[in-house]
Write a protein that holds these residues in place. Structure first.
Motif, short mmCIF file in Angstrom:
data_model
loop_
_atom_site.label_atom_id
_atom_site.label_comp_id
_atom_site.label_asym_id
_atom_site.label_seq_id
_atom_site.Cartn_x
_atom_site.Cartn_y
_atom_site.Cartn_z
N ARG A 88 56.68 48.03 22.20
CA ARG A 88 55.28 48.45 22.20
C ARG A 88 54.57 47.96 20.94
NH1 ARG A 88 54.53 54.64 23.45
NH2 ARG A 88 55.65 53.91 25.30
N ASP A 89 53.38 47.40 21.13
CA ASP A 89 52.62 46.88 19.99
C ASP A 89 51.23 47.52 19.88
OD1 ASP A 89 51.45 45.84 22.22
OD2 ASP A 89 51.70 43.73 21.67
N LEU A 90 51.00 48.60 20.65
CA LEU A 90 49.72 49.29 20.58
C LEU A 90 49.95 50.79 20.76
CD1 LEU A 90 46.61 49.12 20.46
CD2 LEU A 90 46.62 48.85 22.95
N PHE A 91 49.55 51.56 19.76
CA PHE A 91 49.71 53.01 19.79
C PHE A 91 48.35 53.66 19.65
CE2 PHE A 91 53.62 51.20 18.24
CZ PHE A 91 54.62 51.93 18.86
N VAL A 92 48.06 54.60 20.55
CA VAL A 92 46.77 55.29 20.54
C VAL A 92 47.01 56.79 20.62
CG1 VAL A 92 44.52 55.51 21.64
CG2 VAL A 92 45.72 53.32 21.73
N TYR A 111 36.13 63.52 19.81
CA TYR A 111 37.56 63.51 19.56
C TYR A 111 37.90 62.30 18.69
CZ TYR A 111 37.58 66.72 23.52
OH TYR A 111 37.32 67.77 24.36
N ARG A 112 38.82 62.51 17.77
CA ARG A 112 39.25 61.39 16.94
C ARG A 112 40.22 60.52 17.74
NH1 ARG A 112 42.68 62.07 11.41
NH2 ARG A 112 44.21 62.80 12.94
N VAL A 113 40.00 59.21 17.71
CA VAL A 113 40.88 58.25 18.37
C VAL A 113 41.51 57.37 17.30
CG1 VAL A 113 41.05 56.39 20.05
CG2 VAL A 113 39.45 58.28 20.44
N LEU A 114 42.80 57.53 17.09
CA LEU A 114 43.54 56.77 16.08
C LEU A 114 44.32 55.65 16.77
CD1 LEU A 114 44.71 56.35 13.22
CD2 LEU A 114 46.43 58.08 13.78
N THR A 115 44.14 54.41 16.31
CA THR A 115 44.80 53.25 16.89
C THR A 115 45.60 52.53 15.83
OG1 THR A 115 42.96 52.98 18.45
CG2 THR A 115 44.46 51.11 18.18
N ARG A 119 48.82 43.59 17.28
CA ARG A 119 48.29 42.49 18.07
C ARG A 119 47.34 41.64 17.24
NH1 ARG A 119 46.95 45.14 24.05
NH2 ARG A 119 49.09 45.79 24.51
N SER A 120 47.41 40.34 17.44
CA SER A 120 46.58 39.41 16.67
C SER A 120 45.12 39.45 17.10
CB SER A 120 47.12 37.98 16.85
OG SER A 120 47.13 37.62 18.24
N SER A 121 44.84 39.99 18.30
CA SER A 121 43.46 40.06 18.76
C SER A 121 42.65 41.12 18.01
CB SER A 121 43.43 40.35 20.27
OG SER A 121 44.12 41.55 20.57
N PHE A 122 43.33 42.00 17.28
CA PHE A 122 42.66 43.02 16.47
C PHE A 122 42.54 42.52 15.03
CE2 PHE A 122 44.07 45.33 20.11
CZ PHE A 122 43.22 46.42 20.25
N ASP A 123 41.40 42.76 14.44
CA ASP A 123 41.17 42.31 13.06
C ASP A 123 41.96 43.13 12.05
OD1 ASP A 123 39.42 40.38 13.98
OD2 ASP A 123 37.67 41.70 13.81
N ASN A 124 42.16 44.41 12.34
CA ASN A 124 42.86 45.31 11.42
C ASN A 124 44.04 45.97 12.14
OD1 ASN A 124 40.92 44.92 9.28
ND2 ASN A 124 39.53 46.23 10.46
N PRO A 125 45.03 46.41 11.39
CA PRO A 125 46.19 47.07 12.02
C PRO A 125 45.94 48.52 12.39
CG PRO A 125 46.53 46.93 9.67
CD PRO A 125 45.25 46.20 9.94
N ILE A 200 36.92 47.23 22.52
CA ILE A 200 35.64 47.70 21.99
C ILE A 200 35.65 49.21 21.81
CG2 ILE A 200 33.20 48.00 22.56
CD1 ILE A 200 33.35 45.23 23.91
N PHE A 201 36.20 49.91 22.80
CA PHE A 201 36.27 51.38 22.74
C PHE A 201 37.08 51.83 21.53
CE2 PHE A 201 38.53 55.31 23.64
CZ PHE A 201 37.52 56.15 24.06
N LEU A 202 38.18 51.14 21.25
CA LEU A 202 39.09 51.55 20.17
C LEU A 202 38.58 51.18 18.79
CD1 LEU A 202 42.56 50.57 21.71
CD2 LEU A 202 41.50 52.83 21.67
N THR A 203 37.76 50.14 18.69
CA THR A 203 37.42 49.60 17.37
C THR A 203 35.95 49.69 16.98
OG1 THR A 203 37.10 47.37 18.28
CG2 THR A 203 39.33 47.96 17.59
#
Length: 482
Positions: A88-92, A111-115, A119-125, A200-203
């Motif tokens: 797994r490379d994505l945790f929400v 609600y707080r959404v922590l990601t 993945r390289s498609s995301f600018d930040n970890p 977009i929703f996550l970031t």
């Protein structure tokens, strides 16, 4: 884990599905105990006293087998979870519900959404954003719009727990769990998790998300798609029996869950009435003890017992409403989602069938042109020769046939992709369903056992008190006789 009983053995097939054997082969120990070398029943040759020994040995063998299978299933589940965690490379995570005051005296909850991701498609970890329920609804609508052939996890209904205030801790905790499950299912999906709307929703910041939400299809467009999907069900000619059976299964599944949901709601309502009655019942004994000095201790014991029972019923009712019903309702909504995806799949197949019919008609028309006499056509009035007229019609038809055949190829690929997407998502859904319902019913059993243990203990205390009172009374009577 499902219990394995004699005569009803469950094993796991290569595909991960349950394979139930109506008459499973006996293990060597049981077969050796039940049959002699000549194939006769040992029961005919043994003395009556030996029956119990053989039965105990057989039961011990079956118990050992059941324990072995259960242990293997547990180990397989643990291995699968470990593998999932490693790959797994994505945790929400959804947590920390917070109430806000809006304009005109209105209030809403975010609600707080922590990601966390690699993945390289995301600018930040790591990202932390706050989202409202309507933001989750936007995400689901975008996924349905951009991934029409995939099964989109359902959102909890906006007013699912009618008994609770929408800002109460109980409601917010239940809603938070449901939203967290919704995002986790998307994050674990090999296709949906890479959707741009999900990223977009996550970031996105709040104002950025608002700008994205303003973009999208109109209401009339969505209504047109919905009507087209409904019409496809009646226009479809060559639907595979596989999808017909799938639709019938989902219909039956939804009907059964609907019954469970209605009965559960009725039981919860009746338990609330029962709790109210117990609340009026307990004080009667407490007040009675004030006027009955000799019975005061017994009356207080009864009052404590009823109060304990009332708390146990209240706890059971709350847990049923917060833990049991949300899962049942989630899968009720899942049934509707699957029906919707089936209709979209049918709509795609209808487009393919219509294109095939159009191609067939054009090819028939081409054959008719080949054998027709164009001497009396309107083209002859323009001074063209019959061969020129026929050649012109053939060229036009060839072009149209070529375009329709290309469209057929595209729609066939689209249909094949829709079938593959639906099958893969349903396999994933069945796997999650087995796990969720196993946990659901194990939790239900544990809560029922806990409830009856509490009430049984309370009434046993009353009995012990009465027995002690009776013993003391008898001892006092003996002393008076002496």
């Amino acid at each position: 884990m499902a219990e394995v009983k004699e005569g009803d053995m469950k094993t796991m097939g290569d595909s991960g599905e349950d394979l139930t054997l109506a008459n499973p082969p006996q293990d060597p120990l049981t077969r050796a105990l039940n049959l002699n070398d000549d194939g006769f029943e040992e029961a005919d040759l043994r003395s009556p006293g030996a029956d119990s020994n053989v039965s105990n040995a057989s039961n011990a063998s079956q118990t050992a087998l059941a324990g072995s299978i259960k242990l293997e299933e547990q180990e397989e589940e643990i291995e699968e979870e470990d593998q999932d965690m490693e790959t797994r490379d994505l945790f929400v995570i959804v947590d920390d519900p917070e109430k806000h005051s809006g304009t005109m005296g209105t209030a809403y909850v975010t609600y707080r959404v922590l990601t966390k991701t690699t993945r390289s498609s995301f600018d930040n970890p790591e990202y932390v954003v706050r989202r409202r329920y309507q933001d989750f609804l936007w995400l689901r609508n975008k996924l349905e719009e951009t991934q029409p052939t995939h099964l989109i996890p359902p959102l909890p209904e906006k007013h699912s727990l009618r008994r609770y205030d929408h800002f109460s801790p109980e409601f917010l905790k239940t809603r938070q769990k449901a939203l967290n499950k919704f995002l986790m299912r998307i994050a674990d999906h090999p296709i949906l998790s890479f959707n741009s709307a999900f990223q977009i929703f996550l970031t996105a910041k709040a104002w950025e998300l608002t700008a994205h939400k303003k973009q999208g299809p109109s209401v009339l467009s969505r209504m047109g798609d919905s009507m087209r999907n409904v019409a496809a069900t009646y226009m479809l000619k060559g639907r595979s029996p596989e999808y017909t059976m799938m639709g019938e299964y989902i219909q039956t599944f939804g009907d059964k869950l609907g019954t469970i949901n209605r009965v559960s709601e009725r039981l919860i309502k009746e338990s609330h009435d029962y709790i109210t009655e117990l609340g009026e019942y307990s004080p009667v004994f407490s007040l009675w003890s004030n006027s009955e000095v000799e019975l005061a201790e017994t009356m207080n014991c009864m009052a404590d017992c009823i109060e304990t029972c009332q708390k146990a019923v209240q706890e059971l009712s709350d847990e049923q409403e917060q833990l049991f019903l949300p899962t049942v309702r989630e899968y009720l909504l899942y049934a509707d989602s699957i029906k919707s995806v089936l209709k979209k799949r049918d709509s795609i197949q209808v487009e393919y069938e219509l294109a095939q019919e159009d191609s067939f008609k054009k090819k028939n028309e081409r054959e008719q042109v080949k054998i027709s006499d164009p001497s009396y056509s309107l083209g002859s009035l323009t001074g063209k020769t019959p061969d020129e007229i026929k050649e012109q019609k053939m060229a036009k038809l060839e072009k149209m046939i070529d375009e329709v055949d290309k469209q057929c190829t595209i729609l066939q690929d689209k249909t094949d992709c829709a079938n593959a997407d639906l099958k893969a998502d349903l396999d994933r859904w069945h796997k999650n369903k087995r796990k969720d319902f196993k946990d659901l019913y194990m939790g239900l059993a544990d809560r029922q056992i806990n409830y009856y243990e509490k009430t049984l203990s309370a009434w046993e205390n009353v009995i012990q008190h009465l027995q002690k009172e009776n013993a003391d009374s008898c001892a006092k009577n003996e002393e008076n006789k002496e």
